[in-house]
Design an enzyme around this catalytic site. Structure first.
Site, PDB file in Angstrom:
ATOM      1  N   ASN A   1      -7.004 -16.351  23.825  1.00 30.18           N
ATOM      2  CA  ASN A   1      -5.616 -16.315  23.360  1.00 30.18           C
ATOM      3  C   ASN A   1      -5.029 -14.916  23.524  1.00 30.18           C
ATOM      4  O   ASN A   1      -5.657 -14.014  24.089  1.00 30.18           O
ATOM      5  CB  ASN A   1      -5.524 -16.813  21.918  1.00 30.18           C
ATOM      6  CG  ASN A   1      -6.297 -15.923  20.939  1.00 30.18           C
ATOM      7  OD1 ASN A   1      -6.629 -14.777  21.246  1.00 30.18           O
ATOM      8  ND2 ASN A   1      -6.581 -16.455  19.767  1.00 30.18           N
TER       9      ASN A   1
ATOM     10  N   GLU B   1      -6.407  22.247  51.142  1.00 28.71           N
ATOM     11  CA  GLU B   1      -6.212  21.805  49.757  1.00 28.71           C
ATOM     12  C   GLU B   1      -6.443  22.933  48.749  1.00 28.71           C
ATOM     13  O   GLU B   1      -6.371  22.707  47.538  1.00 28.71           O
ATOM     14  CB  GLU B   1      -7.160  20.637  49.437  1.00 28.71           C
ATOM     15  CG  GLU B   1      -6.833  19.360  50.196  1.00 28.71           C
ATOM     16  CD  GLU B   1      -7.684  18.173  49.770  1.00 28.71           C
ATOM     17  OE1 GLU B   1      -8.737  18.375  49.131  1.00 28.71           O
ATOM     18  OE2 GLU B   1      -7.265  17.037  50.061  1.00 28.71           O
TER      19      GLU B   1
ATOM     20  N   TYR C   1     -16.880 -14.520  27.455  1.00 26.70           N
ATOM     21  CA  TYR C   1     -16.120 -14.990  26.301  1.00 26.70           C
ATOM     22  C   TYR C   1     -15.690 -16.429  26.560  1.00 26.70           C
ATOM     23  O   TYR C   1     -15.037 -16.723  27.566  1.00 26.70           O
ATOM     24  CB  TYR C   1     -14.883 -14.125  26.032  1.00 26.70           C
ATOM     25  CG  TYR C   1     -14.197 -14.564  24.758  1.00 26.70           C
ATOM     26  CD1 TYR C   1     -14.619 -14.069  23.527  1.00 26.70           C
ATOM     27  CD2 TYR C   1     -13.182 -15.510  24.780  1.00 26.70           C
ATOM     28  CE1 TYR C   1     -14.034 -14.510  22.351  1.00 26.70           C
ATOM     29  CE2 TYR C   1     -12.593 -15.954  23.608  1.00 26.70           C
ATOM     30  CZ  TYR C   1     -13.019 -15.449  22.389  1.00 26.70           C
ATOM     31  OH  TYR C   1     -12.451 -15.894  21.223  1.00 26.70           O
TER      32      TYR C   1
ATOM     33  N   HIS D   1      -2.329 -27.674  27.859  1.00 29.73           N
ATOM     34  CA  HIS D   1      -3.153 -26.520  27.487  1.00 29.73           C
ATOM     35  C   HIS D   1      -2.560 -25.755  26.314  1.00 29.73           C
ATOM     36  O   HIS D   1      -3.266 -25.365  25.386  1.00 29.73           O
ATOM     37  CB  HIS D   1      -3.270 -25.546  28.664  1.00 29.73           C
ATOM     38  CG  HIS D   1      -4.494 -25.752  29.497  1.00 29.73           C
ATOM     39  ND1 HIS D   1      -5.761 -25.547  29.030  1.00 29.73           N
ATOM     40  CD2 HIS D   1      -4.632 -26.124  30.787  1.00 29.73           C
ATOM     41  CE1 HIS D   1      -6.640 -25.792  29.988  1.00 29.73           C
ATOM     42  NE2 HIS D   1      -5.980 -26.148  31.069  1.00 29.73           N
TER      43      HIS D   1
ATOM     44  N   ASP E   1     -10.708 -27.577  38.308  1.00 29.14           N
ATOM     45  CA  ASP E   1     -11.056 -27.064  36.985  1.00 29.14           C
ATOM     46  C   ASP E   1     -12.524 -27.278  36.646  1.00 29.14           C
ATOM     47  O   ASP E   1     -13.155 -26.432  36.020  1.00 29.14           O
ATOM     48  CB  ASP E   1     -10.204 -27.763  35.917  1.00 29.14           C
ATOM     49  CG  ASP E   1      -9.005 -26.936  35.507  1.00 29.14           C
ATOM     50  OD1 ASP E   1      -8.861 -25.797  35.977  1.00 29.14           O
ATOM     51  OD2 ASP E   1      -8.198 -27.437  34.707  1.00 29.14           O
TER      52      ASP E   1
ATOM     53  N   GLN F   1     -12.323  -9.412  17.796  1.00 35.23           N
ATOM     54  CA  GLN F   1     -13.532  -8.773  17.272  1.00 35.23           C
ATOM     55  C   GLN F   1     -14.731  -8.992  18.194  1.00 35.23           C
ATOM     56  O   GLN F   1     -15.601  -8.114  18.318  1.00 35.23           O
ATOM     57  CB  GLN F   1     -13.843  -9.267  15.854  1.00 35.23           C
ATOM     58  CG  GLN F   1     -14.061 -10.749  15.697  1.00 35.23           C
ATOM     59  CD  GLN F   1     -12.777 -11.504  15.360  1.00 35.23           C
ATOM     60  OE1 GLN F   1     -11.694 -11.085  15.749  1.00 35.23           O
ATOM     61  NE2 GLN F   1     -12.909 -12.602  14.635  1.00 35.23           N
TER      62      GLN F   1
ATOM     63  N   SER G   1      -1.708 -21.049  31.150  1.00 38.89           N
ATOM     64  CA  SER G   1      -1.925 -21.833  32.369  1.00 38.89           C
ATOM     65  C   SER G   1      -0.603 -22.161  33.061  1.00 38.89           C
ATOM     66  O   SER G   1       0.443 -22.274  32.418  1.00 38.89           O
ATOM     67  CB  SER G   1      -2.648 -23.138  32.025  1.00 38.89           C
ATOM     68  OG  SER G   1      -3.914 -22.873  31.492  1.00 38.89           O
TER      69      SER G   1
ATOM     70  N   HIS H   1     -15.286  23.961  47.895  1.00 35.03           N
ATOM     71  CA  HIS H   1     -15.671  22.912  48.830  1.00 35.03           C
ATOM     72  C   HIS H   1     -16.031  23.521  50.186  1.00 35.03           C
ATOM     73  O   HIS H   1     -17.050  23.168  50.804  1.00 35.03           O
ATOM     74  CB  HIS H   1     -14.518  21.900  49.022  1.00 35.03           C
ATOM     75  CG  HIS H   1     -14.332  20.959  47.887  1.00 35.03           C
ATOM     76  ND1 HIS H   1     -14.048  21.365  46.604  1.00 35.03           N
ATOM     77  CD2 HIS H   1     -14.384  19.595  47.840  1.00 35.03           C
ATOM     78  CE1 HIS H   1     -13.915  20.309  45.827  1.00 35.03           C
ATOM     79  NE2 HIS H   1     -14.125  19.210  46.553  1.00 35.03           N
TER      80      HIS H   1
ATOM     81  N   GLU I   1      -0.703 -19.794  39.571  1.00 33.92           N
ATOM     82  CA  GLU I   1      -2.144 -19.907  39.336  1.00 33.92           C
ATOM     83  C   GLU I   1      -2.705 -21.091  40.123  1.00 33.92           C
ATOM     84  O   GLU I   1      -3.656 -20.958  40.886  1.00 33.92           O
ATOM     85  CB  GLU I   1      -2.394 -20.094  37.841  1.00 33.92           C
ATOM     86  CG  GLU I   1      -3.857 -20.287  37.477  1.00 33.92           C
ATOM     87  CD  GLU I   1      -4.033 -20.638  36.014  1.00 33.92           C
ATOM     88  OE1 GLU I   1      -5.161 -20.500  35.521  1.00 33.92           O
ATOM     89  OE2 GLU I   1      -3.061 -21.066  35.354  1.00 33.92           O
ATOM     90  N   HIS I   2      -2.126 -22.268  39.916  1.00 39.87           N
ATOM     91  CA  HIS I   2      -2.518 -23.475  40.650  1.00 39.87           C
ATOM     92  C   HIS I   2      -1.335 -23.955  41.475  1.00 39.87           C
ATOM     93  O   HIS I   2      -0.230 -24.092  40.959  1.00 39.87           O
ATOM     94  CB  HIS I   2      -2.900 -24.616  39.695  1.00 39.87           C
ATOM     95  CG  HIS I   2      -3.936 -24.247  38.682  1.00 39.87           C
ATOM     96  ND1 HIS I   2      -3.622 -23.899  37.380  1.00 39.87           N
ATOM     97  CD2 HIS I   2      -5.282 -24.180  38.775  1.00 39.87           C
ATOM     98  CE1 HIS I   2      -4.735 -23.639  36.712  1.00 39.87           C
ATOM     99  NE2 HIS I   2      -5.760 -23.795  37.531  1.00 39.87           N
TER     100      HIS I   2
ATOM    101  N   GLN J   1      -1.704 -29.399  32.955  1.00 43.21           N
ATOM    102  CA  GLN J   1      -1.579 -27.997  32.553  1.00 43.21           C
ATOM    103  C   GLN J   1      -0.701 -27.822  31.334  1.00 43.21           C
ATOM    104  O   GLN J   1      -0.948 -26.948  30.494  1.00 43.21           O
ATOM    105  CB  GLN J   1      -1.027 -27.178  33.718  1.00 43.21           C
ATOM    106  CG  GLN J   1      -1.956 -27.124  34.907  1.00 43.21           C
ATOM    107  CD  GLN J   1      -3.355 -26.685  34.522  1.00 43.21           C
ATOM    108  OE1 GLN J   1      -3.593 -25.525  34.200  1.00 43.21           O
ATOM    109  NE2 GLN J   1      -4.291 -27.618  34.548  1.00 43.21           N
TER     110      GLN J   1
END
Length: 430
Positions: A210, A411, A125, A258, A357, A187, A233, A416, A323-324, A255
């Site tokens: 998003n 058990e 995506y 973004h 990046d 979708q 971000s 088994h 993240e960074h 950042q």
């Protein structure tokens, strides 16, 4: 503008951390409705939803070979060469992550091992929206290709003209991706997960998006695998008093631009540096085309935190698990072992976040919202599945049968135990 905070370390993280983005009740319901429409109506739902959300009435979901080749008219040769250089760097880095199947034998003839295989079909995506992230094509497709995935399918929202961003198409073409669909949002995630008349379902979906894309990925997880639920971000810069405030401000803005939900934080032991960074942010943000987005991000989710000691600063960084993370200190490698949680660590003043990046080679699909405490950047292993291999010898089974049956009966799973018992009895007759 961004605030300067002077406070004890244990109080800082409460003011700087953001809660994990789960969306509103209305957003979750909207995503569920979209998924159900796609499951029920397939392509027809995709056309309707694309018209509803993107304002485009498409004739086909497929991006044609002609449209891919036409995209080169809008991307100059120097840019194409730059893409190729970035691809080389990213491939080289990810090639070092490859692992092989393995097996070993014991003296009794038992063979044990693990078989590694690539996933067969993966959906990529690529966001459109406020910025078409062509780099997401490279960062999601390349580790999959290095892993050996044979079928890559790319979905991305159309522009108002009904066309896909030329840079995205050129990047995909350079990687040999030919199955491209002009559909975005929740979708697209539903189509990749459940399939439609045109889009065949995949085994895994990767790539940022998003809140609706993130919620859709959460909803379809289990039907397919996903990379992660990525939030907005974020960057943390840990800096000492000797650093250049202009560099720090520029990296924070890289950042902040973004998304209004992006987080940009500086942690320093120097109040003077904090004030200088704040002044630089005021000056530099005015130069950005996306300055309104950056300003709101800095105001709502930005901070310059001043600590009394470096140890206190490191404690804050590890609690945030960013993240960074940039280590802009005199001896960054000396601090590396003190960093326990970060998606990517950038060492030194020339390791600006955009280097990672776009160009250096490591993946930029990184854990957010503190999930670096337990997860990793997108990598080759994410596109591999592993099967355990067990070839137990008769000698080992005879020697260990009683132990295996004892555990089974403990058990209360007699079936088994009987599966082992019947072999013991048959062997005694042979």
């Amino acid at each position: 503008m961004i605030k300067i905070i002077e406070r004890k370390a244990q109080d800082a993280t409460a003011s700087l951390q953001r809660s994990i983005e789960t969306g509103t009740k209305e957003q979750r319901q909207a995503v569920w409705d979209i998924i159900e429409q796609v499951k029920a109506n397939g392509d027809r739902a995709l056309f309707q939803l694309t018209h509803q959300f993107d304002g485009v009435q498409l004739d086909t979901l497929n991006v044609s070979e002609e449209e891919i080749q036409e995209a080169y008219k809008f991307v100059d040769e120097e840019t194409v060469e730059t893409f190729k250089q970035a691809i080389t760097n990213i491939v080289q880095f990810h090639e070092k992550q490859k692992r092989e199947s393995w097996m070993y034998s014991n003296p009794n003839g038992t063979k044990l091992g693990m078989k590694l295989r690539p996933l067969q079909r993966v959906g990529l995506y690529v966001p459109g929206g406020t910025a078409a992230l062509l780099s997401s094509v490279l960062m999601t497709a390349i580790p999959a290709q290095v892993a050996g995935v044979q079928q890559l399918v790319l979905t991305t929202p159309p522009s108002k003209t009904g066309k896909v961003a030329p840079t995205v198409l050129v990047a995909a073409d350079l990687l040999g991706i030919r199955e491209i669909y002009s559909v975005g949002g929740a979708q697209a995630i539903a189509a990749l997960a459940y399939g439609t008349e045109t889009i065949k379902g995949v085994d895994k979906i990767v790539g940022p998006g998003n809140i609706y894309v993130a919620l859709a990925k959460r909803e379809v997880f289990g039907t397919v695998d996903i990379d992660m639920i990525a939030g907005p971000s974020e960057i943390v810069v840990l800096a000492d008093e000797q650093q250049n405030p202009a560099y720090i401000a520029a990296d924070l803005l890289s950042q902040a631009e973004h998304d209004v939900l992006a987080s940009a934080i500086c942690v320093t032991t120097s109040k003077e540096l904090a004030q200088d960074v704040q002044a630089e942010l005021v000056k530099q943000v005015q130069k950005l085309p996306r300055r309104e987005i950056a300003l709101k991000a800095l105001e709502q989710h930005g901070a310059i935190y001043v600590t009394e000691t470096l140890e206190e600063a490191l404690d804050i960084v590890n609690q945030l698990a960013p993240e960074h993370l940039e280590l802009m200190v005199e001896e960054p490698f000396e601090l590396l072992d003190s960093i326990h949680h970060a998606g990517a660590v950038f060492l030194g003043e020339y390791s600006s976040e955009p280097v990672g990046d776009y160009f250096a080679g490591p993946n930029h699909v990184l854990p957010t919202n503190g999930s670096a405490r337990f997860s990793s950047p997108l990598n080759v292993d994410d596109f591999m599945k592993k099967s355990s291999i067990i070839a137990y010898s008769k000698q080992d089974l005879m020697e260990n049968a009683d132990k295996i049956m004892r555990i089974a009966r403990f058990e209360e799973l007699e079936g088994h135990a009987q599966a082992i018992q019947i072999r013991l009895e048959q062997s005694s007759k042979d």
